[in-house]
Write an enzyme that holds these catalytic residues in place. Sequence first.
Site, PDB file in Angstrom:
ATOM      1  N   THR A 153      -0.804   8.261  -1.051  1.00 48.62           N
ATOM      2  CA  THR A 153      -0.756   9.072  -0.417  1.00 48.62           C
ATOM      3  C   THR A 153      -1.005   9.902  -0.789  1.00 48.62           C
ATOM      4  OG1 THR A 153       0.038   6.856   0.746  1.00 48.62           O
ATOM      5  CG2 THR A 153       0.706   9.347   2.091  1.00 48.62           C
ATOM      6  N   SER A 194      -2.205   2.941  -4.794  1.00 50.25           N
ATOM      7  CA  SER A 194      -1.669   2.467  -5.703  1.00 50.25           C
ATOM      8  C   SER A 194      -1.435   0.534  -5.595  1.00 50.25           C
ATOM      9  CB  SER A 194      -0.760   2.176  -6.067  1.00 50.25           C
ATOM     10  OG  SER A 194       0.380   2.412  -4.765  1.00 50.25           O
ATOM     11  N   THR A 254       2.875   4.861  -4.279  1.00 48.87           N
ATOM     12  CA  THR A 254       4.093   4.511  -4.149  1.00 48.87           C
ATOM     13  C   THR A 254       4.083   2.914  -4.154  1.00 48.87           C
ATOM     14  OG1 THR A 254       4.526   4.490  -1.512  1.00 48.87           O
ATOM     15  CG2 THR A 254       5.181   6.376  -2.177  1.00 48.87           C
ATOM     16  N   ASP A 255       3.383   2.594  -3.266  1.00 54.03           N
ATOM     17  CA  ASP A 255       4.009   1.026  -3.223  1.00 54.03           C
ATOM     18  C   ASP A 255       3.528   0.656  -4.786  1.00 54.03           C
ATOM     19  OD1 ASP A 255       2.980   1.041  -0.928  1.00 54.03           O
ATOM     20  OD2 ASP A 255       0.748   0.160  -0.647  1.00 54.03           O
TER      21      ASP A 255
HETATM   22  N1  ASP Z   1       0.060   2.841  -0.183  1.00 52.72           N
HETATM   23  C1  ASP Z   1      -0.521   4.166  -0.417  1.00 52.72           C
HETATM   24  C2  ASP Z   1      -0.202   3.897  -2.729  1.00 52.72           C
HETATM   25  O1  ASP Z   1       0.496   3.636  -2.618  1.00 52.72           O
HETATM   26  C3  ASP Z   1       1.298   4.171  -0.048  1.00 52.72           C
HETATM   27  C4  ASP Z   1       1.942   5.483  -1.008  1.00 52.72           C
HETATM   28  O2  ASP Z   1       1.293   6.160  -1.915  1.00 52.72           O
HETATM   29  O3  ASP Z   1       2.835   6.113  -0.394  1.00 52.72           O
HETATM   30  O4  ASP Z   1      -1.272   4.546  -2.380  1.00 52.72           O
END
Ligand code: ASP
Length: 323
Positions: A12, A53, A86-87
Amino acid sequence: MKKILIITTGGTIEMQPDSHGLSINPVSKVDISSIEALQDVEISVRKFLSLPSPHVTPEIMADLARELRAIEKSGEFDGVVVTHGTDTLEETAFMVDIYLEGTLPVVFTAAMRSSSELGVDGPRNIRSAVRVACTERQNLGVTIVLNDEIHAAGRVTKTCTSNVSSFDSPGYGPLGFVDDDRVIYHRLPIWRMNLPEGPLVLENRVGLVRTAAGFGHDVIDFLAGSGYRGIVVEAFGRGNVHPETADAIERAIKSEVIVIITSRCHEGRVLGVYSYPGGGKDLENRGVLSAGDMAGNKIRIFLMASLGRGLGKQEIEKLLSRL
Ligand code: ASP
């Protein structure tokens, strides 16, 4: 002057909105304007990849870990910041943590909000991560910095789908904080999981099964019958399962599959205290290994790397014995 490398991998933190929602487009990149005012830091930026991710596989994580190991050995930089979605961040950071020697500060960061949202957190997180990468640290291992908190890779997990305070280390808390004037550490881990010296090779046939009431044995039988070489079971409470699941685990072990028990609780160790069929003691007697208080997704990464290295059950048990 500290030399810090920022490695970007997607997430993100580099996503843009289109008419359907957030995604990565060909010109996506991480906004590093927040660190321009930092004194005594020379920044280089290297794009490693650009993926959401959930698309980051263990093989990709291992490629990144190998790249970071080469940077660690080169001594070219004083620290590295990795931006990531973050995932699956907690798994990538842990893979890197168990493989690196620990002499190079490696700090992962991310954003819960994209640059198009009100209260965007990415630029501040990058600045905090760079400041942490610049601080002298005593072999903390890989850390994760979001929302001004510093967490250990072995303990951190994404706890909330949306909040900027999502990252936490249940049962342990952060190692420290990034404040306006300085970086403050409150606790130092005395030990972290590490692979023995050698190449990072993964065994991909390692599964993770989370038990639920009346559920688990079919999946374990399926994985064992499909050639999986390792299965991590997130059991109930202290590390207990239904008798049918215990029987499936025993069948898997008899066919040379390594089964490691963790708990689906957020905190606390698994331990063989219950002797009833499927209880932790009974599982121990049937040949499972225990992973203490480690999260199932991280122990799966550890088992993939241990089996890939060619380690046998006894060696893996020894590596887990400190937990
Ligand atoms: N769906 C995103 C990812 O993990 C979430 C994020 O980066 O916060 O790429």
